[in-house]
Structures are given as structure tokens and as C-alpha cells.
Design a protein around this motif. Structure first.
Motif, mmCIF file in Angstrom:
data_model
loop_
_atom_site.group_PDB
_atom_site.id
_atom_site.type_symbol
_atom_site.label_atom_id
_atom_site.label_comp_id
_atom_site.label_asym_id
_atom_site.label_seq_id
_atom_site.Cartn_x
_atom_site.Cartn_y
_atom_site.Cartn_z
ATOM 1 N N ASN A 60 96.354 76.768 45.065
ATOM 2 C CA ASN A 60 96.204 78.010 45.814
ATOM 3 C C ASN A 60 96.922 79.136 45.051
ATOM 4 O O ASN A 60 97.511 78.892 44.000
ATOM 5 C CB ASN A 60 96.700 77.872 47.264
ATOM 6 C CG ASN A 60 98.200 77.699 47.389
ATOM 7 O OD1 ASN A 60 98.981 78.099 46.532
ATOM 8 N ND2 ASN A 60 98.620 77.098 48.495
ATOM 9 N N ILE A 61 96.867 80.347 45.570
ATOM 10 C CA ILE A 61 97.385 81.499 44.825
ATOM 11 C C ILE A 61 98.892 81.461 44.608
ATOM 12 O O ILE A 61 99.412 82.167 43.752
ATOM 13 C CB ILE A 61 96.987 82.836 45.480
ATOM 14 C CG1 ILE A 61 97.569 82.960 46.879
ATOM 15 C CG2 ILE A 61 95.481 82.999 45.483
ATOM 16 C CD1 ILE A 61 97.445 84.350 47.474
ATOM 17 N N MET A 62 99.598 80.620 45.350
ATOM 18 C CA MET A 62 101.051 80.529 45.191
ATOM 19 C C MET A 62 101.482 79.482 44.159
ATOM 20 O O MET A 62 102.670 79.299 43.934
ATOM 21 C CB MET A 62 101.707 80.247 46.542
ATOM 22 C CG MET A 62 101.493 81.370 47.554
ATOM 23 S SD MET A 62 101.938 83.026 46.935
ATOM 24 C CE MET A 62 103.699 82.866 46.781
ATOM 25 N N ASP A 63 100.536 78.832 43.514
ATOM 26 C CA ASP A 63 100.853 77.903 42.423
ATOM 27 C C ASP A 63 101.030 78.722 41.142
ATOM 28 O O ASP A 63 100.239 78.638 40.213
ATOM 29 C CB ASP A 63 99.754 76.851 42.273
ATOM 30 C CG ASP A 63 99.746 75.868 43.427
ATOM 31 O OD1 ASP A 63 100.842 75.496 43.886
ATOM 32 O OD2 ASP A 63 98.655 75.476 43.859
ATOM 33 N N ASN A 64 102.088 79.518 41.099
ATOM 34 C CA ASN A 64 102.308 80.468 40.013
ATOM 35 C C ASN A 64 103.696 80.361 39.381
ATOM 36 O O ASN A 64 104.129 81.271 38.690
ATOM 37 C CB ASN A 64 102.112 81.897 40.534
ATOM 38 C CG ASN A 64 103.159 82.288 41.568
ATOM 39 O OD1 ASN A 64 103.718 81.440 42.251
ATOM 40 N ND2 ASN A 64 103.418 83.567 41.688
ATOM 41 N N LYS A 65 104.380 79.268 39.603
ATOM 42 C CA LYS A 65 105.763 79.138 39.145
ATOM 43 C C LYS A 65 105.837 78.789 37.652
ATOM 44 O O LYS A 65 105.272 77.784 37.229
ATOM 45 C CB LYS A 65 106.508 78.060 39.928
ATOM 46 C CG LYS A 65 106.358 78.103 41.444
ATOM 47 C CD LYS A 65 106.779 79.399 42.068
ATOM 48 C CE LYS A 65 106.655 79.404 43.566
ATOM 49 N NZ LYS A 65 105.327 79.652 44.106
ATOM 50 N N ILE A 108 106.071 81.717 26.734
ATOM 51 C CA ILE A 108 106.839 81.172 27.854
ATOM 52 C C ILE A 108 106.487 82.077 29.035
ATOM 53 O O ILE A 108 106.944 83.211 29.111
ATOM 54 C CB ILE A 108 108.365 81.212 27.599
ATOM 55 C CG1 ILE A 108 108.721 80.582 26.269
ATOM 56 C CG2 ILE A 108 109.110 80.595 28.777
ATOM 57 C CD1 ILE A 108 108.592 79.091 26.204
ATOM 58 N N PRO A 109 105.631 81.643 29.955
ATOM 59 C CA PRO A 109 105.151 82.514 31.024
ATOM 60 C C PRO A 109 106.277 83.115 31.862
ATOM 61 O O PRO A 109 107.269 82.458 32.155
ATOM 62 C CB PRO A 109 104.292 81.593 31.887
ATOM 63 C CG PRO A 109 103.929 80.464 30.993
ATOM 64 C CD PRO A 109 105.064 80.297 30.047
ATOM 65 N N ALA A 110 106.097 84.367 32.217
ATOM 66 C CA ALA A 110 107.012 85.082 33.104
ATOM 67 C C ALA A 110 106.157 85.669 34.220
ATOM 68 O O ALA A 110 105.719 86.811 34.134
ATOM 69 C CB ALA A 110 107.756 86.166 32.346
ATOM 70 N N THR A 111 105.913 84.883 35.238
ATOM 71 C CA THR A 111 105.026 85.298 36.319
ATOM 72 C C THR A 111 105.828 85.503 37.590
ATOM 73 O O THR A 111 106.607 84.649 37.975
ATOM 74 C CB THR A 111 103.937 84.244 36.553
ATOM 75 O OG1 THR A 111 104.545 82.993 36.826
ATOM 76 C CG2 THR A 111 103.037 84.115 35.335
ATOM 77 N N ALA A 112 105.637 86.654 38.219
ATOM 78 C CA ALA A 112 106.369 86.952 39.447
ATOM 79 C C ALA A 112 105.440 87.059 40.651
ATOM 80 O O ALA A 112 105.822 86.714 41.763
ATOM 81 C CB ALA A 112 107.140 88.260 39.286
ATOM 82 N N ALA A 113 104.238 87.536 40.434
ATOM 83 C CA ALA A 113 103.287 87.741 41.529
ATOM 84 C C ALA A 113 102.344 86.544 41.633
ATOM 85 O O ALA A 113 102.177 85.796 40.670
ATOM 86 C CB ALA A 113 102.486 89.016 41.279
ATOM 87 N N CYS A 169 101.184 88.330 33.736
ATOM 88 C CA CYS A 169 102.484 88.005 33.145
ATOM 89 C C CYS A 169 103.334 89.284 33.144
ATOM 90 O O CYS A 169 102.814 90.383 32.935
ATOM 91 C CB CYS A 169 102.293 87.492 31.719
ATOM 92 S SG CYS A 169 103.859 87.087 30.887
ATOM 93 N N SER A 170 104.615 89.133 33.357
ATOM 94 C CA SER A 170 105.520 90.283 33.373
ATOM 95 C C SER A 170 105.590 90.990 32.020
ATOM 96 O O SER A 170 106.022 92.130 31.942
ATOM 97 C CB SER A 170 106.924 89.847 33.789
ATOM 98 O OG SER A 170 106.893 89.306 35.088
ATOM 99 N N TYR A 171 105.159 90.324 30.958
ATOM 100 C CA TYR A 171 105.181 90.917 29.625
ATOM 101 C C TYR A 171 103.870 91.610 29.280
ATOM 102 O O TYR A 171 103.667 92.042 28.161
ATOM 103 C CB TYR A 171 105.495 89.854 28.569
ATOM 104 C CG TYR A 171 106.829 89.188 28.768
ATOM 105 C CD1 TYR A 171 107.962 89.909 29.117
ATOM 106 C CD2 TYR A 171 106.965 87.819 28.617
ATOM 107 C CE1 TYR A 171 109.175 89.300 29.305
ATOM 108 C CE2 TYR A 171 108.180 87.195 28.790
ATOM 109 C CZ TYR A 171 109.288 87.944 29.139
ATOM 110 O OH TYR A 171 110.506 87.324 29.317
#
Length: 107
Positions: A17-22, A58-63, A88-90
Motif C-alpha cells: 500500500n502507499i505507506m510501504d515507503n520506509k 540510498i533512498p531518502a523517502t519521507a512522503a 526522493c528527498s534528493y
């Protein structure tokens, strides 16, 4: 990567689901990042006297993933589908290239 915490299987593998973003849990390091906003790329580029030097991503995902499925819910959140993207935050965009199953279609 989808952890089996949602307990929903789709054609074999666990469905996301959309929250599998860690980062480092759902999104593992992959490919090479060439965004100057990434501190590792900036440091390597500075060490190479200004020549852009990609570094491992190295993923940097916040949303959460967006947009997700408007009609299919997994653990009370929209399911991922083939048009879902993760920012990605970058400055990069992460997309699903190989969903891991071919028998279930999520609208």
C-alpha cells in the motif's frame, strides 16, 4: 520490498500500500544517484574537482507513494499500482519496474 504485515497476498507475493515507503525496509539501495542534492554525490563530486560523480542510491523517502489505487484498499490505505511513484528527498522519483506478480491487476 513488501513486508507481510498487511497479510494481503496478490498472485503470490505480498501486496503493497502507499505507506510501504520506509527506506532500508521497503526501499532498498539501488542503482546510482546523480542528484547534486544528495550529500554523498556532492562530496564525491567535490573530491573529483567538480566532475559529477554518481554514488549508490540510498533512498531518502519521507512522503507516501502517490497516487495509489482509488478503489483498492490494503490495511485501510490505497494499494500500489503501476502508476504509483515515490518522491526522493534528493529530487529523484522511484517507480515500480517489476511488480513481482503478473496475475493480479490493481486499477
Amino acid at each position: 520490498m513488501v513486508l507481510p504485515t498487511n497479510c494481503v497476498m496478490a498472485g503470490g507475493p505480498a501486496a503493497a500500500n502507499i505507506m510501504d515507503n520506509k527506506p532500508m525496509v521497503n526501499i532498498l539501495p539501488f542503482a546510482m544517484c546523480s542528484s547534486p542534492a544528495n550529500p554523498m554525490v556532492a562530496a564525491a563530486t567535490a573530491a573529483a574537482l567538480g566532475v559529477l560523480t554518481p554514488m549508490p542510491c540510498i533512498p531518502a523517502t519521507a512522503a507516501p507513494w502517490a497516487p495509489g489505487s482509488p478503489t483498492v484498499m490494503i490495511a485501510k490505505m490505497p494499494a500500489l499500482n503501476n502508476s504509483s511513484m515515490l518522491m526522493c528527498s534528493y529530487g529523484g522519483v522511484i517507480q515500480v519496474s517489476a511488480p513481482g506478480q503478473a496475475t493480479v491487476m490493481v486499477p
